[in-house]
Design a protein around this motif. Sequence first.
Motif, PDB file in Angstrom:
ATOM      1  N   HIS A  89      27.855 -44.410  54.025  1.00 48.90           N
ATOM      2  CA  HIS A  89      27.110 -43.314  53.168  1.00 48.90           C
ATOM      3  C   HIS A  89      26.201 -44.117  52.231  1.00 48.90           C
ATOM      4  N   TYR A  90      26.369 -45.446  51.938  1.00 49.27           N
ATOM      5  CA  TYR A  90      25.523 -46.164  51.162  1.00 49.27           C
ATOM      6  C   TYR A  90      24.808 -47.428  51.830  1.00 49.27           C
ATOM      7  N   LEU A  91      23.617 -47.482  51.381  1.00 48.00           N
ATOM      8  CA  LEU A  91      22.692 -48.827  51.606  1.00 48.00           C
ATOM      9  C   LEU A  91      22.617 -49.364  50.248  1.00 48.00           C
ATOM     10  N   ASP A  92      23.291 -50.562  50.056  1.00 47.47           N
ATOM     11  CA  ASP A  92      23.222 -50.947  48.590  1.00 47.47           C
ATOM     12  C   ASP A  92      23.780 -50.007  47.658  1.00 47.47           C
ATOM     13  N   ASN A  93      23.375 -49.547  46.748  1.00 43.92           N
ATOM     14  CA  ASN A  93      23.874 -48.629  45.777  1.00 43.92           C
ATOM     15  C   ASN A  93      23.401 -47.176  45.821  1.00 43.92           C
ATOM     16  N   TRP A  94      22.371 -47.054  46.937  1.00 39.51           N
ATOM     17  CA  TRP A  94      22.101 -45.927  47.163  1.00 39.51           C
ATOM     18  C   TRP A  94      22.922 -44.741  48.390  1.00 39.51           C
ATOM     19  N   ALA A  95      23.350 -43.724  47.735  1.00 32.34           N
ATOM     20  CA  ALA A  95      23.865 -42.796  48.840  1.00 32.34           C
ATOM     21  C   ALA A  95      22.842 -41.915  49.616  1.00 32.34           C
ATOM     22  N   PHE A  96      22.341 -42.551  50.607  1.00 30.18           N
ATOM     23  CA  PHE A  96      21.197 -41.885  51.375  1.00 30.18           C
ATOM     24  C   PHE A  96      21.424 -40.519  51.650  1.00 30.18           C
ATOM     25  N   ASP A  97      22.469 -40.132  51.920  1.00 29.56           N
ATOM     26  CA  ASP A  97      22.852 -38.802  52.392  1.00 29.56           C
ATOM     27  C   ASP A  97      23.143 -37.705  51.106  1.00 29.56           C
ATOM     28  N   ASP A  98      22.953 -38.310  49.858  1.00 29.49           N
ATOM     29  CA  ASP A  98      23.168 -37.225  48.825  1.00 29.49           C
ATOM     30  C   ASP A  98      21.632 -36.650  48.538  1.00 29.49           C
ATOM     31  N   PRO A  99      21.720 -35.158  48.816  1.00 31.57           N
ATOM     32  CA  PRO A  99      20.678 -34.419  48.376  1.00 31.57           C
ATOM     33  C   PRO A  99      20.055 -34.797  46.860  1.00 31.57           C
ATOM     34  N   ASP A 100      20.916 -35.003  46.068  1.00 35.65           N
ATOM     35  CA  ASP A 100      20.293 -35.734  44.628  1.00 35.65           C
ATOM     36  C   ASP A 100      19.380 -36.749  44.748  1.00 35.65           C
ATOM     37  N   GLN A 101      19.596 -37.731  45.818  1.00 38.26           N
ATOM     38  CA  GLN A 101      19.065 -39.021  45.995  1.00 38.26           C
ATOM     39  C   GLN A 101      17.882 -39.137  46.929  1.00 38.26           C
ATOM     40  N   ARG A 102      17.647 -37.718  47.260  1.00 40.58           N
ATOM     41  CA  ARG A 102      16.900 -37.850  48.466  1.00 40.58           C
ATOM     42  C   ARG A 102      15.066 -38.459  48.136  1.00 40.58           C
ATOM     43  N   SER A 103      14.800 -38.565  47.086  1.00 37.09           N
ATOM     44  CA  SER A 103      13.694 -38.874  46.786  1.00 37.09           C
ATOM     45  C   SER A 103      13.291 -40.519  47.025  1.00 37.09           C
ATOM     46  N   HIS A 104      14.489 -41.140  46.875  1.00 37.41           N
ATOM     47  CA  HIS A 104      14.498 -42.597  47.296  1.00 37.41           C
ATOM     48  C   HIS A 104      14.123 -42.878  48.656  1.00 37.41           C
ATOM     49  N   TRP A 105      14.272 -42.034  49.730  1.00 33.33           N
ATOM     50  CA  TRP A 105      13.837 -42.378  51.095  1.00 33.33           C
ATOM     51  C   TRP A 105      12.327 -42.676  51.012  1.00 33.33           C
ATOM     52  N   ASP A 106      11.547 -41.997  50.314  1.00 33.00           N
ATOM     53  CA  ASP A 106      10.175 -42.183  50.367  1.00 33.00           C
ATOM     54  C   ASP A 106       9.856 -43.512  49.569  1.00 33.00           C
ATOM     55  N   GLU A 107      10.636 -43.943  48.714  1.00 31.78           N
ATOM     56  CA  GLU A 107      10.389 -45.250  48.278  1.00 31.78           C
ATOM     57  C   GLU A 107      10.798 -46.511  49.221  1.00 31.78           C
ATOM     58  N   VAL A 108      11.984 -46.118  49.932  1.00 31.59           N
ATOM     59  CA  VAL A 108      12.588 -47.219  50.958  1.00 31.59           C
ATOM     60  C   VAL A 108      11.511 -47.041  52.129  1.00 31.59           C
ATOM     61  N   GLY A 109      11.334 -46.110  52.757  1.00 29.99           N
ATOM     62  CA  GLY A 109      10.636 -45.833  54.107  1.00 29.99           C
ATOM     63  C   GLY A 109      11.753 -45.558  55.169  1.00 29.99           C
ATOM     64  N   VAL A 110      11.281 -44.449  56.020  1.00 30.26           N
ATOM     65  CA  VAL A 110      12.224 -44.074  56.717  1.00 30.26           C
ATOM     66  C   VAL A 110      12.455 -45.046  57.877  1.00 30.26           C
ATOM     67  N   GLU A 111      11.758 -45.900  58.522  1.00 35.82           N
ATOM     68  CA  GLU A 111      12.191 -47.048  59.547  1.00 35.82           C
ATOM     69  C   GLU A 111      13.061 -48.029  58.928  1.00 35.82           C
ATOM     70  N   SER A 112      12.894 -48.362  57.377  1.00 30.79           N
ATOM     71  CA  SER A 112      13.927 -49.350  57.187  1.00 30.79           C
ATOM     72  C   SER A 112      15.047 -48.902  56.774  1.00 30.79           C
ATOM     73  N   VAL A 113      15.101 -47.461  56.173  1.00 30.57           N
ATOM     74  CA  VAL A 113      16.601 -46.884  56.200  1.00 30.57           C
ATOM     75  C   VAL A 113      17.439 -46.823  57.451  1.00 30.57           C
ATOM     76  N   TYR A 114      16.668 -46.649  58.664  1.00 31.35           N
ATOM     77  CA  TYR A 114      17.288 -46.454  59.997  1.00 31.35           C
ATOM     78  C   TYR A 114      17.886 -48.115  60.367  1.00 31.35           C
ATOM     79  N   LEU A 115      16.754 -49.045  60.214  1.00 29.70           N
ATOM     80  CA  LEU A 115      17.254 -50.239  60.596  1.00 29.70           C
ATOM     81  C   LEU A 115      18.450 -50.742  59.852  1.00 29.70           C
ATOM     82  N   ASP A 116      18.379 -50.667  58.539  1.00 32.23           N
ATOM     83  CA  ASP A 116      19.491 -51.012  57.748  1.00 32.23           C
ATOM     84  C   ASP A 116      20.788 -50.214  58.060  1.00 32.23           C
TER      85      ASP A 116
END
Length: 272
Positions: free
Chosen positions: A112-139
Amino acid sequence: MQPLPDYHMHTPRCNHAEGSVADYAQAAITAGLDEIGFSDHSPMPELFDDNWRMRMEELDSYIDEVVTAQQTFAGQLTIRLGLEADWRPGCESFVRQLAADYPWDYLIGSVHYLDNWAFDDPDQRSHWDEVGVESVYLDYYAQLAASATCGLFDILGHPDLAKKFGHRPAAHAQPQVEAAEAAMLDAVAASGTALEISSAGLRKPVGEIYPHPRIVAAAAARNIPFAYGSDAHQPADVGYAQQACRQLLIQSNIHHICQFNQRQRQCLPITP
Ligand code: ZN
Ligand code: FE
Ligand code: FE
Ligand code: ZN
């Protein structure tokens, strides 16, 4: 038709689920199930956010409540004792100790976490744009592979959770993401870990079973076994979309489902 064991349900100790263990058990019987397992969010070391999990001091009451229900529902419903632990590099010694200290039937490992980021938390969704979809999936797939390789878990939970909000890699990045999926599946096969087929994604923006049919088929080709989970956070979710999950398995040429007892896995045959 023989029901699938539903091995993924929570209790209010994680602060985002409702219903007692007995309520979930009663719902399972009403839904025609003969076996369930509890897998509430595990206590974890300090590096995790505490609001999303039970505290260490709640572990005994969790186990007591499940054991009491095992006795109450004996002869009607088999109830297994599990946990959903979070995978993050550095959690190994904590989880290994937890695994040794209590009589679990199975442990689910979830990313559920990539480093300190809970990528599936609706409240932290804006971070997706900063990281980029492709790199989220690869990580994500690299971490999922590591969670298999560590050997601590029986089942990997909702194994393409990165799609939860509907983020998709761009077409030009898809081959790279599929290569990461394949590497993850090779690691899962080598580790002997099972994957979860989870109906929870059907209740999320993505509107799909976890994992994608392409991944189920690729797992089948590697003889990776599957366990079923609804990821119920309320009793009404127990057994959710079990038939759709069964059909996806059978279409993918998978004819068994996992059963766990004291961390020993058995394969039960399934039919359409
Ligand atoms: Zn949860
Ligand atoms: Fe999870
Ligand atoms: Fe869960
Ligand atoms: Zn979950």
